[in-house]
Design an enzyme around this catalytic site. Structure first.
Site: not given
Length: 317
Positions: A183, A191, A226
């Protein structure tokens, strides 16, 4: 259109009707005797096999079969000759038979094979259709359905289907199988700060790094967002943990987002488990790996947590 044949045309049809069928049909037609020798073929056969029709007449069918298939051909033909059905259908969206062309290449075929008892003995009529384009299209559709469009890795659907087979094989040979969930840490902030285009770049770059760390036989996929998942057949906890730690360290020292003019520093966390129990399911393995990943996150991120068979957790960093 030229018709090549030996002897008379199949006696169940008049010559005129037979000629009309073969001249208007784009599919290849081959007629065999019970020994598998070609008695007749229409001109469309040339498009399939790149052999002139007249050159095939009198030849055994093996001449248009791949070398690997020739050994068992007579056995299959004999089985059909003595079987209960007068027709066989081979080749569809998901399967095909393989023909061998004059230039040494292969062609994917669908076939309808009819068995007919005539005054001259038993014959077989094969109607052949080129499925290469159809199977190429089908393959492309399957690739689209099984591939994550951003990273180019397997998607969750493909991973689930393939992982079950890998695990089953490991169970058969009594070998361990390891599973790792990766992860990207604080990915939402990437973002939020830089935009989704930058986030997409980071995902792709991390996917490429993961691909470079895997070996033939490993199964890698984007699990979602992710998160990425790696299945390593025949790998124990030490080996899979070492691979995960290598990935973590590489990510820590590399710069991401350079194609966009950035030099981002990111970290990843990972949860690693190894399964040796014959009855452990993939779902349970994923749950254990997710639990180990959660422990890595709770422990401060940028670390790898290993989970033993009894879910004993140990952090590598």
């Amino acid at each position: 259109m030229t018709i090549a044949s030996i002897g008379t045309s199949p006696p169940s049809l008049s010559d005129d009707l037979f000629r009309k069928i073969v001249t208007e049909m784009e599919d290849g037609i081959i007629v065999l005797d019970e020994r598998g020798v070609i008695l007749f073929c229409n001109a469309s056969v040339e498009d399939l096999f790149l052999h002139a029709p007249e050159s095939l007449v009198g030849q055994p069918l093996e001449v248009v079969l791949p070398p690997r298939s020739r050994k068992n051909h007579h056995q299959h033909l004999s089985g059909f000759a003595n079987g209960p059905a007068d027709a066989r259908y081979m080749g569809s969206r998901n399967s095909f038979i393989v023909g061998y062309r004059a230039d040494g290449t292969e062609v994917n075929l669908g076939a309808t094979i009819l068995r007919m008892l005539t005054e001259d003995g038993l014959i077989f009529v094969a109607v052949l259709r080129d499925l290469t384009e159809r199977h190429g299209y089908q393959y492309q559709l399957e690739q689209l359905a099984n591939t994550d469009p951003l990273s180019g890795l397997n998607n969750r659907r493909a991973f689930t289907n393939l992982a079950s087979r890998h695990i089953a094989r490991c169970r058969e040979i009594h070998a361990p199988v390891s599973l790792t969930l990766f992860d990207v840490d604080h990915f939402k902030s990437i973002n939020d700060r830089y935009g989704h285009d930058i986030g997409d770049t980071v995902i792709c770059e991390f996917a490429n790094l993961l691909k470079s760390a895997t070996q033939a036989g490993d199964l890698l996929a984007r699990w979602g967002g992710e998160e990425f998942i790696l299945l390593m057949p025949e790998a124990n906890l030490v080996r899979s943990g070492a691979i995960a730690e290598m990935v973590r360290r590489n990510v820590q020292v590399l710069e991401f987002g350079q194609p966009n003019g950035l030099n981002l520093r990111i970290t990843v966390s990972a949860g690693v488990i190894c399964s040796t129990e014959a009855d452990e399911t993939l779902d349970n393995m994923i749950r254990r790996s997710d639990h180990a990943l959660y422990a890595a996150k709770e422990g401060g991120r940028n670390r790898v947590t290993l989970a033993g068979p009894r879910q004993t957790l140990a952090a590598l960093a």
